[in-house]
Write an enzyme that holds these catalytic residues in place. Structure first.
Site, short mmCIF file in Angstrom:
data_model
loop_
_atom_site.label_atom_id
_atom_site.label_comp_id
_atom_site.label_asym_id
_atom_site.label_seq_id
_atom_site.Cartn_x
_atom_site.Cartn_y
_atom_site.Cartn_z
CE LYS A 123 5.89 -8.34 -1.05
NZ LYS A 123 4.63 -7.09 -1.23
CG ASP A 141 8.39 -7.58 3.35
OD1 ASP A 141 8.68 -8.76 3.93
OD2 ASP A 141 7.44 -7.39 3.84
#
Length: 217
Positions: A123, A141
């Site tokens: 991420k 996320d």
DNA sequence: ATCCCGAGGG
DNA sequence: CCCTCTGGAT
């Protein structure tokens, strides 16, 4: 009225663009180093917490060079408010050392190098690539994961598959912003526990609809 | 009490 | 796949 995923994605994109005309990374920074550090710090805490500690942190450690010779205890003290500081402080210093050793004290521009940095996962790497270097990348996320599942854009598979599915669904030039918009929407409307489905602009596109349909959370 | 714009490890 | 790490917000 079952919509094809591709068309559905197009509608979602249009609606979210209308709702959020301009999108910015919550952790806005002028240089890649600051973006990298603040994004790495943001794990499991709000950007508000991050923005609270970073000014002083960057004043003391403006670049990887200074941070590489920092004492972990000092970094830990400075970032206490973000939580998970024990791991994060160690990772930051180790990360800076690695930047100095392998990348001339600069932030690398490829995913492989970024993900080798301690405390940097998929991420964070995607956020840095897309926001600091304008490389097409879609950051997944918890919000993106949840929304993707509820909207029925992907199954409730693992993050890698969700990222892949979304990248196929959305045009490359949208990858950077669509995750920001999904994140924003997740906070504003599609809350993890009490989604505000009444009046939701995506209701028609949604497979979840407050739990009516048998979809993952 | 419970979750968060994660990552690392079992 | 699961768990843990933490302060702060709700």
């Amino acid at each position: 009225m079952m919509m094809k995923p591709k068309l559905k994605a197009k509608n979602i994109l249009k609606i979210l663009k209308r709702r959020y005309p301009e999108v910015r990374c919550a952790l806005d920074h002028e240089n890649p180093f600051e973006l990298l550090v603040s994004t790495a710090l943001s794990a499991q805490c709000t950007d508000k917490q991050v923005n609270k500690v970073t000014p002083a942190l960057f004043e003391r450690y403006p670049s990887a060079m200074e941070l590489s010779s920092a004492r972990v205890a000092d970094v830990r003290r400075r970032i206490r408010a973000v939580g998970l500081f024990d791991t994060k402080s160690k990772n930051l210093v180790a990360m800076a050392k690695l930047l100095v050793k392998d990348h001339g004290a600069e932030v690398p521009r490829d995913r492989e190098s970024l993900e080798k940095l301690p405390g940097v996962g998929r991420k964070t790497a995607n956020v840095v690539l897309s926001n600091a270097f304008d490389f097409p990348a879609l950051a997944v996320d918890t919000h993106v994961k949840r929304l993707s599942g509820r909207l029925g854009l992907s199954g409730s598979e693992n993050v890698d598959k969700i990222e892949k599915a979304l990248c196929e669904l959305f045009p490359k030039e949208e990858w950077r912003d669509i995750s920001h918009r999904l994140i924003q929407f997740g906070r504003d409307v599609c809350d993890a526990r009490k989604p505000r489905c009444d009046g939701c602009e995506l209701y028609e596109c949604c497979d979840y609809r407050g739990g009516e349909s048998p979809r993952a959370r």
